[in-house]
Design a protein around this motif. Structure first.
Motif, mmCIF file in Angstrom:
data_model
loop_
_atom_site.group_PDB
_atom_site.id
_atom_site.type_symbol
_atom_site.label_atom_id
_atom_site.label_comp_id
_atom_site.label_asym_id
_atom_site.label_seq_id
_atom_site.Cartn_x
_atom_site.Cartn_y
_atom_site.Cartn_z
ATOM 1 N N SER A 1 -0.386 12.202 1.402
ATOM 2 C CA SER A 1 -0.882 11.889 0.725
ATOM 3 C C SER A 1 -1.108 10.069 0.342
ATOM 4 O O SER A 1 -1.818 9.422 0.599
ATOM 5 C CB SER A 1 -1.303 12.339 -0.750
ATOM 6 O OG SER A 1 -2.570 11.502 -1.147
ATOM 7 N N THR A 2 0.131 9.932 -0.025
ATOM 8 C CA THR A 2 0.375 7.870 -0.236
ATOM 9 C C THR A 2 -0.090 7.155 1.627
ATOM 10 O O THR A 2 -0.567 6.698 0.959
ATOM 11 C CB THR A 2 1.225 7.429 -0.561
ATOM 12 O OG1 THR A 2 1.674 8.473 -2.320
ATOM 13 C CG2 THR A 2 1.599 5.971 -0.850
ATOM 14 N N ASP B 1 0.875 -1.517 0.206
ATOM 15 C CA ASP B 1 -0.219 -0.350 0.043
ATOM 16 C C ASP B 1 0.561 1.490 0.132
ATOM 17 O O ASP B 1 -0.186 2.062 -0.736
ATOM 18 C CB ASP B 1 -0.571 -0.120 1.044
ATOM 19 C CG ASP B 1 -1.964 -0.807 0.987
ATOM 20 O OD1 ASP B 1 -1.987 -1.396 0.132
ATOM 21 O OD2 ASP B 1 -2.239 -1.601 2.238
ATOM 22 N N LYS C 1 -1.909 8.577 3.609
ATOM 23 C CA LYS C 1 -3.194 9.024 4.469
ATOM 24 C C LYS C 1 -2.140 9.629 5.361
ATOM 25 O O LYS C 1 -3.743 9.114 6.333
ATOM 26 C CB LYS C 1 -3.765 8.130 4.166
ATOM 27 C CG LYS C 1 -3.881 7.152 3.283
ATOM 28 C CD LYS C 1 -5.068 5.960 3.632
ATOM 29 C CE LYS C 1 -5.711 5.113 2.227
ATOM 30 N NZ LYS C 1 -4.456 4.338 1.327
ATOM 31 N N MET C 2 -2.188 10.703 5.725
ATOM 32 C CA MET C 2 -1.753 11.860 6.609
ATOM 33 C C MET C 2 -2.142 12.762 6.711
ATOM 34 O O MET C 2 -1.939 13.728 5.610
ATOM 35 C CB MET C 2 -0.252 11.488 7.006
ATOM 36 C CG MET C 2 1.243 11.026 6.823
ATOM 37 S SD MET C 2 2.395 10.956 6.612
ATOM 38 C CE MET C 2 2.603 12.033 7.978
#
Length: 313
Positions: free
Chosen positions: A308-309, A273, A311-312
């Motif tokens: 963003s990758t 992920d 999910k921060m």
């Protein structure tokens, strides 16, 4: 009679300049600087006016300091003026584009340089000796791997050679502050990979891309670092793509589009992920430039992508 007049004038000049053992007040002599390199100290007698920038991103380092090289090596194949879009506007006249790994010494000499910058290079001593016969040449600092000169070392060396130390210190302090403001990834690991000619690889400590990740808080992956042997890049076989797995795996293509990566199921399975395929060529080039100007651009655009990758917020 004419010879006698010249002798008298020379004697008067020597007296006016403090001849007879006192320190010279010649402005040019006072501006001479010495830069330490892996090949020994290099003295630049006066502020240069015709600079040739051969090392990786040396042209951008000079431009950031307000000096326009007359010749540049276009390492990332930008074309045009041989530098990234974040620096191109700093040229008022297009420079002569020169070779990269293979130096055309005649072409360099034809530009009549009074300084050659080669601070981020393959560290080849014979190449340095040949260039030094053309003009004072600033090679890499001591104890760095090939192409391992950091943006900070590059700015320091180029600024000193150009007589612009204060300007260089300002660039360094500004970029340090920008890194500090973007240090958001402590406690996470990252691997930076590339895909070239059908093969994968990864960058290791000493390379500007890997060091960029560490400077924004990421930790390195020991299994990848252990593959290095004085190099900035290691090959990763298809069977060992698991070595690319980290909290964040940033991968980009070299010399091709990103479709070979975005559609690669083996890569997706191996990386998990945390995979981010860097498709924006301008961002990839900035990330790879290793210059202070390119690095600042990469901080503005890569950090949000990485956050963003992961999910921060």
């Amino acid at each position: 009679m004419r010879l006698r007049s010249i002798v008298v004038l020379l004697a008067l000049f020597a007296t006016a300049c403090g001849g007879g053992g006192t320190e010279s007040s010649d402005p040019a002599a006072a501006q001479a600087v010495t830069v330490d390199t892996r090949f020994g100290p290099v003295t630049v007698e006066r502020p240069p006016t015709r600079v040739v920038a051969l090392g990786w991103s040396d042209a951008e380092a000079a431009l950031a300091l307000g000096v326009q090289p007359v010749g540049v090596s276009d390492w990332l194949a930008f074309g045009g003026k041989g530098v990234g879009p974040w620096a191109e506007g700093l040229f008022t006249a297009a420079p002569t584009l020169l070779g990269t790994t293979e130096v055309d010494y005649e072409a360099v000499a034809a530009l009549k340089p009074d300084l050659i910058l080669n601070t981020r290079s393959d560290n080849d001593e014979k190449k340095h000796e040949t260039l030094s016969k053309i003009a004072p040449t600033i090679g890499a600092p001591k104890d760095v791997i090939p192409y391992g000169t950091t943006w900070r070392q590059q700015v320091e060396m180029v600024a000193k050679a150009l007589g612009k130390v204060d300007e260089g210190n300002k660039i360094i302090s500004d970029l340090d502050a920008k890194f500090a403001a973007n240090k958001k990834f402590e406690g996470r690991t990252a691997v930076v990979g590339a895909y070239f000619d059908g093969k994968f690889g990864a960058y290791v400590s000493g390379d500007s891309r890997a060091d960029f990740m560490k400077a924004i808080g990421f930790g390195v992956k020991k299994e990848v670092e252990d593959l290095a042997a004085g190099t900035f890049y290691v090959d990763i076989s298809t069977e060992r793509l698991d070595l690319l797995r980290a909290d964040l795996t940033a991968v980009f293509p070299i010399g091709g589009d990103a479709s070979a990566l975005t559609g690669n199921q083996l890569l997706k399975q191996a990386a998990g992920d945390g995979l981010v395929v860097m498709e924006d060529k301008t961002l990839v080039n900035a990330f790879s430039s290793g210059s202070s100007l390119g690095t600042a651009y990469a901080l503005d655009h890569a950090v949000p992508l990485f956050a963003s990758t992961l999910k921060m917020g």
